[in-house]
Design an enzyme around this catalytic site. Structure first.
Site, short mmCIF file in Angstrom:
data_model
loop_
_atom_site.label_atom_id
_atom_site.label_comp_id
_atom_site.label_asym_id
_atom_site.label_seq_id
_atom_site.Cartn_x
_atom_site.Cartn_y
_atom_site.Cartn_z
N GLY A 86 0.78 -1.21 0.08
CA GLY A 86 0.00 -0.03 0.10
C GLY A 86 1.01 1.20 -0.08
N CYS A 87 0.45 2.35 -0.47
CA CYS A 87 1.13 3.41 -0.70
C CYS A 87 1.44 4.09 0.77
CB CYS A 87 0.28 4.66 -1.13
SG CYS A 87 -1.31 4.69 -0.84
N TYR A 88 0.36 4.23 1.89
CA TYR A 88 0.86 4.81 3.06
C TYR A 88 1.95 3.85 3.70
CZ TYR A 88 -3.30 8.18 3.29
OH TYR A 88 -4.00 9.09 2.97
N THR A 128 4.03 2.03 2.47
CA THR A 128 5.49 2.08 2.07
C THR A 128 6.18 3.44 2.75
OG1 THR A 128 4.88 1.32 -0.03
CG2 THR A 128 6.89 2.83 0.07
N SER A 129 5.28 4.50 2.78
CA SER A 129 5.95 5.72 3.33
C SER A 129 6.29 5.52 4.84
CB SER A 129 5.19 6.98 3.38
OG SER A 129 3.93 6.71 4.01
#
Lengths: 333, 333, 333, 333
Positions: free
Chosen positions: B148-150, B152-153
């Site tokens: 997921g994008c969140y 990863t960050s």
């Protein structure tokens, strides 16, 4: 009543003028700026063409004092204290939108703003202008330190909960502000191409508003332990603060505490049932919207204000209304 | 090598196509979508006129399998597992951009996504695609769950610090994402007039990515205790995460840990000397930029990615490069 | 080949560097700026951290000349002519992104830019850099005046139609540009809070690009009669021009004229069947997208470019490719 | 007086409610919407929490008629005529914000909107609601067709000049509008990611407002010959129109014509001395700002309005004030 605005050409001055123009009991007697003296105000803000074409005057304080009952100071930090002292000694009601009178203890001010305070005794007289919390101080005051924008968004939701001992003193406040908070002066940081499509924190662990929030919240709970991070949003106005703490109390108790404390505060709206505040809901208004979420011990509080209204000029007029014994909401609904 | 993209018409599909068009070793063999079958891709995304006018095919998996070596799945959660199983059984290399293969323990997946998982044994085979952390798993894998994008960050900056026991397990992650993260389908929440000039949190204490972050970070430290709040930014692309924790170690030790762990990771940039990451710096790139701040025990970590590149399609191609034993950066610089 | 960029720190310099970094046959040998000499380029543009950390040099032209084959000038109008002459006399290939060499007749330049031109004979040598129209001039040239952004968007669609006498010489061009066209220097006009949520024309009947468009279009038809109005869009990059004229020819004839004239122009895309160009379709590319509409005698032409790419640095590289006998599209797709 | 709003949940309904809430002589008696019946209005627009929590009613016209003196119709084109007839026959004052009563000649309406008009005789009774031009019609009317947003911005600057024969009848109007003009319903065209950073024309040579502008301007000059191009701006609200024509008269004569014609029009501001209108200057107000430029025969006229206020709901209230013999500006300053 006649009101003067010193340093009227920045964003807070503009906002103040727009509000006062609709205020039924105030007449704007003087607007000053050394840079723009001689120009009609509407040349700077063409929105006000044919509405407020009044000429900007130079900063001749003597003349302003002769012509006004209330003086709003929209000057930079440190420049403001001199003007405040002048008008205060002349017996005028003074509302200072800078940080110069937000701290009754000048040592904290001096450390934070890296400036010697010339009038520490005046600081003791000044009220801190969050009417929802310090109304009595404000009513009895002739000199008012109008709060910072970030502090307003953080102090209002936390003060009652800390005072009642319902939440942990360890607080993290992650705040996001529109660009108008950085002022009207063009800089690299406010260039459209730099801000548009971008987002980032700034002043990490070093922003000046942290000491203001800390100083005021200590009045609720001396053990407050705060981390505050501001971020720059690609919008013109508005602040959202997401605040993290813990509590061993039921969420209903926390809610009830806020409802009770703010039951007579017309500009505080507390959301329930999972509704989430948004900057859009408070933009161009004097409201602060608050919601509270809880899972286990974890508490998340959301608050939103318009940084130029509740976070600056709207709150300044709300304070003025109280100082003049007007209805608190006059000119603000 | 020939790559097919199933469900190619959403934002992650579009991003994937733009990246693969510049990849020196990949040819796009099929793009599918039942809704848009028969249309040239450039009719949907006129940016690609005369660049990629390839016709969209219906979802005939048999046909796609005959014509491709690698299959990227850009399907909704739950719809993806069926396709993944089909292509995996056919011996294709499968990269799934949905959540269906991010959890090796399907019970957590099932609770989070409220869906029964039909292929729990396949989940055990799938690698979790953060190459900076799980490169060996990825190298040996034929099925990959793209993160997921969140997550990863948040996972990249925290994983090494937690693994080495250098920071406290209590973590608060306050994340902000551009609107493309909500997908291409028009909804009230993505209407321009609703998003423009606004900012707000959503899914407070209830977002699905929290369980993904928690599940993966537990591999670094089983005692992780996370609060995660996503917010919607009025920009198209990019994620910024401001992460709060504590540490009794010196900031240099924390910095060194990150530098050492990521010394061979070409897409991780660690900022020092007070420099602050910004979404603008990583937009349209596969980089993750990270900075770390400390005062007393308090630690603030900032990270930025492009949600569609490092947070989705760029990372998918980075994973593909590793699975195919190509240079990790091929097509991504 | 080694390329130097003089005045490399503005938006066109940054764009040029990003393009040249991906160009297979060019190495960036020097980047200069008196203001930022000594700083790594990535300190100004953190996007390029670890990608292009090269140190900025002062404007020591002698040194630059010793170290480069091609010189790009990203200097303000008037400042550029001196540098151009210097490098041209040294035998370097010079591409000037200012207006100093766009007019072969210096009187028009001098009236428009209110500056005496010191090198009128050089102006006669310079090619005007729209490759789609003046390719032969460019191939034989060692000094090139790179066109203005607005002129590029207006001249390309009109030139063939005027030359073939297919449209009326009375032209109205209503153009809209993103803010990067105003440059990197912070001013009141580029302050985020001024531009955001706003839109307005500027330079009405008095913009300097009008004389450039007029001068070049006169080469197609001496009787051209032009009104040009630029407007400021609240976006970072891109230009859209809506152009009005009349024609007594069938629309198919007009279309065919454009198709024929640009049949070998890889960056011109002509839309048919009612499709409408949009800034989004050309942003970050070197394309110009054009559509043509007709009702009775009335003709409406739409064109879109990226002002920093096709309107500045992309076109400069396209011109360089032609001057160096490279493939026209090298580094630009 | 009691006012009802039929179809109150779109952007024009919301704007109307915000204006009427501050109107000293109007009470909102009913708000209707079949879709949202039973919900408090503030659930749709949380901005109005604690300000306007009134429950939305279903479209029971009989009940609404019993409870209101004035009825505002915010219904889609064609749906509106039925409601208008109903309330008109009941003796109510009707203000229709759709296009259904903007044309006294129904054939043009029917061609433009591709709908049979059921009440052509009512169209003859209806006033066209630009108070600056048709005040007498409005004063004597019980049924009003509130103008389109684009037409308002184009008709007001042109009507007097055409009527006095001071400008050429060939007119080009290049208009740009914020996204709220496209309505509240989510579509691909209003998705944030599609609009943000983009700009483009739409409905080229085919927009429905062209026939409205043409029909009304024919009352000033029967030979009007118009080209109108609308464009979509990446902002929420506001319209700017740049209008091109010719004149053999001195600019002072044109200016004087506008000044004279609008000398008693409180919402018309005419700029002189090169000042240029901007959307920001009229946003959230009922003003129309106009400037006029001339070079040789060429005339460029700039006008700006807020599409939701002067272009819709503000003008509707202005019309209501006139119909009710109130001061024209009541509730609008």
């Amino acid at each position: 009543m006649k009101a003067a605005i010193i340093g009227a050409t920045g964003y807070t001055g503009f906002e103040l003028i727009k509000i006062l123009l609709k205020h039924p009991k105030i007449q704007i007697s003087s607007i000053t700026s050394d840079t723009y003296a001689g120009t009609p105000y509407s040349a700077l803000y063409p929105q006000l063409t044919e509405i407020f074409d009044k000429e900007i005057e130079p900063n001749d304080y003597e003349k302003v004092a002769n012509n006004s009952d209330i003086v709003f100071l929209c000057l930079p930090h440190a420049a403001s204290m001199e003007a405040a002292n002048f008008f205060y000694q002349k017996g005028k009601m003074v509302i200072d939108l800078s940080a110069d009178f937000r701290y009754s203890e000048t040592t904290i001010y001096e450390t934070t703003y890296k400036t010697k305070h010339k009038y520490p005794e005046l600081c003791k007289e000044a009220a801190y202008g969050i009417p929802e919390i310090f109304k009595k101080d404000i009513q009895n005051s002739k000199l008012l330190g109008n709060p910072g924008c970030y502090p307003t968004s953080i102090i209002i939701p936390l003060f009652p909960l800390l005072k009642e001992g319902l939440i942990n003193e360890e607080i993290i406040a992650d705040s996001k502000s529109g660009v108008s908070g950085a002022g009207k002066k063009p800089t690299e940081k406010t260039h459209f191409c730099e801000v548009n499509d971008d987002f980032k924190p700034y002043g990490v662990l070093s922003h000046r508003h942290e000491s203001e929030i800390d100083f005021i919240l200590k009045k609720a709970n001396a053990n407050i332990d705060l981390v505050f991070t501001p971020h720059l949003l690609p919008i013109t106005r508005g602040i959202e603060s997401t605040i993290y703490t813990k509590s061993d109390k039921n969420i209903d108790i926390l809610h009830q505490c806020l409802f009770d404390y703010y039951s007579n505060s017309p500009f505080v709206r507390i959301y329930k049932d999972g509704r989430i505040p948004a900057i859009k809901n408070v933009a161009n208004t004097n409201y602060i919207d608050i919601a509270l979420f809880k899972r286990g011990e974890k508490v998340v509080i959301i608050s939103c204000i318009d940084n130029l209204v509740k976070g600056a000029s709207g709150q300044a007029v709300q304070n003025m209304n109280i100082m003049l014994d007007f209805n608190e909401t006059l000119g603000l609904l």
